[in-house]
Motif scaffolding. Structure first.
Motif, mmCIF file in Angstrom:
data_model
loop_
_atom_site.group_PDB
_atom_site.id
_atom_site.type_symbol
_atom_site.label_atom_id
_atom_site.label_comp_id
_atom_site.label_asym_id
_atom_site.label_seq_id
_atom_site.Cartn_x
_atom_site.Cartn_y
_atom_site.Cartn_z
ATOM 1 N N GLU A 360 -28.167 -9.451 39.706
ATOM 2 C CA GLU A 360 -28.973 -9.870 38.557
ATOM 3 C C GLU A 360 -28.203 -9.763 37.244
ATOM 4 N N GLU A 361 -27.172 -8.940 37.198
ATOM 5 C CA GLU A 361 -26.412 -8.737 35.962
ATOM 6 C C GLU A 361 -25.278 -9.732 35.781
ATOM 7 N N ILE A 362 -25.114 -10.666 36.712
ATOM 8 C CA ILE A 362 -23.972 -11.585 36.637
ATOM 9 C C ILE A 362 -24.037 -12.475 35.398
ATOM 10 N N GLY A 363 -25.238 -12.839 34.952
ATOM 11 C CA GLY A 363 -25.336 -13.626 33.726
ATOM 12 C C GLY A 363 -24.725 -12.901 32.537
ATOM 13 N N GLY A 364 -25.005 -11.610 32.410
ATOM 14 C CA GLY A 364 -24.413 -10.810 31.337
ATOM 15 C C GLY A 364 -22.919 -10.653 31.501
ATOM 16 N N LEU A 365 -22.472 -10.478 32.743
ATOM 17 C CA LEU A 365 -21.036 -10.417 33.022
ATOM 18 C C LEU A 365 -20.354 -11.711 32.581
ATOM 19 N N ALA A 369 -17.478 -12.145 29.733
ATOM 20 C CA ALA A 369 -16.177 -12.739 30.062
ATOM 21 C C ALA A 369 -15.861 -13.912 29.139
ATOM 22 N N ALA A 370 -16.837 -14.783 28.918
ATOM 23 C CA ALA A 370 -16.614 -15.961 28.077
ATOM 24 C C ALA A 370 -16.317 -15.574 26.635
ATOM 25 N N ALA A 371 -16.857 -14.427 26.196
ATOM 26 C CA ALA A 371 -16.642 -13.975 24.820
ATOM 27 C C ALA A 371 -15.437 -13.057 24.692
ATOM 28 N N GLY A 372 -14.735 -12.788 25.810
ATOM 29 C CA GLY A 372 -13.563 -11.926 25.773
ATOM 30 C C GLY A 372 -13.890 -10.462 25.601
ATOM 31 N N ARG A 373 -15.049 -10.011 26.121
ATOM 32 C CA ARG A 373 -15.473 -8.630 25.920
ATOM 33 C C ARG A 373 -15.382 -7.774 27.185
ATOM 34 N N LEU A 374 -14.747 -8.261 28.237
ATOM 35 C CA LEU A 374 -14.636 -7.455 29.444
ATOM 36 C C LEU A 374 -13.693 -6.282 29.204
ATOM 37 N N ARG A 375 -14.090 -5.101 29.658
ATOM 38 C CA ARG A 375 -13.286 -3.903 29.440
ATOM 39 C C ARG A 375 -12.431 -3.548 30.646
ATOM 40 N N SER A 376 -12.914 -3.899 31.815
ATOM 41 C CA SER A 376 -12.231 -3.486 33.046
ATOM 42 C C SER A 376 -11.170 -4.500 33.451
ATOM 43 N N TYR A 377 -10.074 -3.996 34.027
ATOM 44 C CA TYR A 377 -9.096 -4.896 34.633
ATOM 45 C C TYR A 377 -9.680 -5.571 35.877
ATOM 46 N N PHE A 378 -10.667 -4.911 36.509
ATOM 47 C CA PHE A 378 -11.168 -5.392 37.796
ATOM 48 C C PHE A 378 -12.697 -5.402 37.803
#
Length: 386
Positions: A360-365, A369-378
Motif C-alpha cells: 500500500e505504501e508503493i505510491g509514496g515510495l 523516488a520521482a522527487a529525489g528523496r529516497l534515503r536508502s541505497y536499497f
C-alpha cells in the motif's frame, strides 16, 4: 487473460514535466495474456525500486508508454519471484520454486540485454503486480536454504548483478595495461548509489583500496563499517558541472573551479598523488569532468547508467595521452548471473536492506523516488506474503 492487482503507470497526454501526478500512477486491476509454453506465471514476493523505475515516472530519458505504444504499463524488474505455473515447454522449473528475475527480456546474439522487462520491452508486465509472467530462461533459482534473506536477494537482482558485470569489465580493462605485480592494490573510487557501492565492495574484497563519495553522514558511517573510505562531498558541494553556465557565468565558473580543486585534492591525498585506477561514475554529466580528472594514468572510467545526465563532453587528446579507458556497460549477461549469485551466497556480498515498504505504501515510495528523496541505497517493497 490473467487479472491481477498492480500499480499502473499511465500514458501522459500533457507536457513533459517530470513531476509525478497522482493520476499517472495508481493501483488498480490489470489484465494480461496468460503465459505461453516457454513462460512462467509468477508472483513477486519482494521488489526493489530501481533507477529505471524512477526514469519511467519522470518520463526521462524516454516516455516508456509512448515508446512502447501502450496506454498503461506495469513497471519494475528487480525482484524475488515464486513460480505459480510453468508453461508446457518449460523443463526443470516447478510450482513453488523461488528465484530472481533476470530482466533482459530481449537479448542480442551474445546474450547481452537490449530491452528490459518492466521498462522498455513492449508487451512485458513488470513486478509491481501481484502476478506477472516471465520468460523461463530469465528465472534464476535461489540457492536452497540460502544464508541471505529474500529481501536482500530482491535488492541484489539488478544493482548487484549490474555491478558484477561492470566491475569485472573495468578491472579487466585496467589489467590489460597494468598487471597485478605492477599494481597489486589499485585505488578504486566511486560515486552514485547501490550499484556503485556493490562494485566498490567487490573491489575491496579483491584487495583494492576503495573509496566512495557521499555527502550523507549516515552513508559515510555505513562506508566506514564496510571498510570503504568515505570522501565527504560536503567539502566540495559546488561540484555540479553545467557546461553552458561554466562558459557564460563567471561567478559560477569560479565556484565550480574551487569545488573541483577541493575534490581533486581529496583524491590526491587519498591516492598519494597517483590518481584513481578506476572511477565508477553512475551519476553522469554533473560529475563526469571531475571523474575523468581524478583518474591516474592508464585509469578506467566505468559506468552502467546515469542518475543526473546522459550527455558528456570529453577532450580526446588528454584521454589518449593519459591512456584512459572508458567502459560503458548495461545489465549483466544472463549466462554470467549464476556465477555472481554463487559468489554472493558464499562470500556474503549482499546489500543491507534496512527498510521495507508495504504494498500500500508503493505510491509514496514512487513519489519520493520521482522527487529525489529516497534515503536508502536499497529501497525494497513487499508484494505478496512469503
Amino acid at each position: 487473460m490473467i487479472e491481477t492487482e498492480a500499480w499502473v503507470l499511465y500514458e501522459r497526454s500533457g507536457g513533459s514535466e517530470s513531476a509525478l501526478d497522482s493520476d499517472d500512477f495508481r493501483r488498480e486491476t490489470f489484465a494480461f495474456p496468460g503465459p505461453a509454453g516457454d513462460e512462467l506465471l509468477v508472483e513477486p514476493l519482494f521488489g526493489s525500486w530501481e533507477g529505471n523505475m524512477t526514469h519511467s515516472l519522470q518520463r526521462r530519458p524516454i516516455d516508456i508508454c509512448k515508446q512502447r505504444g501502450e496506454r498503461r504499463v506495469v513497471i519494475g524488474n528487480g525482484s524475488v519471484l515464486r513460480v505459480l505455473r510453468a508453461g508446457a515447454d518449460v523443463r526443470g522449473i516447478h510450482e513453488g520454486d523461488v528465484g530472481i528475475l533476470h530482466g533482459g527480456h530481449v537479448q542480442d546474439e551474445f546474450g547481452y540485454t537490449v530491452l528490459v522487462q518492466g521498462y522498455d520491452a513492449p508487451g512485458t508486465v513488470g513486478v509491481l503486480a501481484k502476478r506477472t509472467k516471465i520468460a523461463a530462461r530469465n528465472f534464476l533459482p535461489l540457492p536452497l536454504e540460502s544464508h541471505h534473506r529474500l529481501e536482500q536477494w530482491a535488492a541484489f537482482s539488478v544493482r548487484y548483478l549490474t555491478a558484477w558485470s561492470n566491475y569485472h569489465l573495468a578491472l579487466g580493462a585496467y589489467r590489460l595495461q597494468v598487471n597485478e605485480p605492477l599494481d597489486p592494490a589499485p585505488f578504486v573510487l566511486g560515486w552514485g548509489g547501490g550499484s556503485t557501492l556493490a562494485a566498490l565492495d567487490l573491489a575491496r574484497r579483491a584487495g583494492c583500496r576503495a573509496a566512495m563519495v557521499s555527502g550523507s553522514p549516515q552513508r559515510l558511517a555505513e562506508l566506514a563499517r564496510m571498510g570503504i573510505v568515505g570522501i565527504d562531498r560536503r567539502a566540495f558541494a559546488g561540484l555540479e558541472f553545467d557546461e553552458g553556465r561554466y562558459a557564460s557565468d563567471p561567478e559560477y565558473h569560479a565556484a565550480y573551479r574551487a569545488a573541483e580543486r577541493a575534490f581533486l585534492a581529496a583524491v590526491h591525498d587519498w591516492t598519494g598523488g597517483r590518481g584513481a585506477a578506476i572511477v565508477f561514475d553512475y551519476i553522469g554529466a554533473p560529475v563526469f569532468r571531475a571523474s575523468v580528472k581524478a583518474l591516474g594514468r592508464q585509469g578506467v572510467l566505468a559506468t552502467a547508467g546515469w542518475l543526473l545526465g546522459m550527455q558528456t563532453t570529453v577532450n580526446r587528446a588528454i584521454e589518449c595521452i593519459g591512456r584512459h579507458v572508458h567502459v560503458h556497460s548495461h545489465y549483466i549477461r544472463r549466462a554470467d548471473s549464476p556465477k555472481a549469485m554463487r559468489y554472493a551466497e558464499r562470500e556474503g556480498w549482499m546489500p543491507q536492506v534496512s527498510e521495507i515498504y508495504s504494498w500500500e505504501e508503493i505510491g509514496g515510495l514512487a513519489r519520493a523516488a520521482a522527487a529525489g528523496r529516497l534515503r536508502s541505497y536499497f529501497p525494497v517493497y513487499r508484494v505478496n506474503p512469503v
